[in-house]
Write a protein that holds these residues in place. Structure first.
Motif: not given
Length: 199
Positions: A66-67, A79-84, A87-89, A173-175
């Motif tokens: 997952y990613r 605001c936006g919130v996280l999800d998974v 994603d096999p990689t 960094n992602y956020m």
């Protein structure tokens, strides 16, 4: 004779939920829960569940295949919130809790707008099967950035519960990149977003 997959050799495994389902129906029993967003922070989780949750923390855990993705919208946080998403990689780091069964309904209430999922988690040298997590039911067509408050809660949870330093930097960094990408200086238009999430 069954052969254990190579990536699981030498690891302990937890009994499957089917073997323990009768016990888990008892109010005195517990269930495993994998948090990857704001619920990584025991203080924020306490806000919803009504009691301290830090004592129920097992520790850092990894969800493989997952990613992370900001594909949900929260009306409470605006605001936006996280999800998974699968994603096999990729893999997602988070926090594994062992919560009392009596908190199950309160956790479901907090996660309205999400689907309850059963996943497999690696924590330390132990594989936990049929661990509960939640994924966004109706995903946005493009990622929506977090606000500063959600940003801080997610990072606080990651650091407090001992996620790897490299992953904490990855989260930061992602956020940050989502918040600073072109076009993010305008307010979020809530009316244009369907199926919002409460928290």
């Amino acid at each position: 004779m069954s052969v254990q997959p190579r990536h699981l050799q030498g690891l302990q495994t937890q009994p499957s939920l089917s073997k323990r389902s009768a016990q888990l129906e008892s109010p005195g029993e517990t269930f495993y829960y994998f948090a990857y967003g704001s619920c990584m922070c025991p203080v924020d989780l306490k806000r919803s569940l009504g009691e301290p949750t830090h004592p129920y923390t097992i520790g850092p855990a990894t969800l493989k295949g997952y990613r992370l993705q900001f594909s949900g919208y929260s009306t409470l946080r605006n605001c936006g919130v996280l999800d998974v998403v699968k994603d096999p990689t990729a893999s997602v780091e988070g926090v594994l809790y062992q919560l009392p069964w009596r908190l199950s309904d309160r956790l479901d209430e907090r996660e309205k707008g999400y689907h309850r999922e059963a996943i497999e988690i690696l924590s330390g040298h132990t594989v936990y099967s049929n661990v509960r997590t939640y994924t966004v039911a109706h995903k946005l067509s493009q990622e929506l950035p977090p606000n500063d408050w959600y940003f801080q809660v997610v990072l606080r949870g990651a650091v407090t519960c001992g996620l790897p330093e490299s992953y904490c930097w990855h989260l930061f960094n992602y956020m940050h990149q989502l918040q600073t990408r072109p076009g993010q200086n305008t307010p979020i238009k809530t009316a244009a977003i369907s199926t919002p999430l409460p928290g």
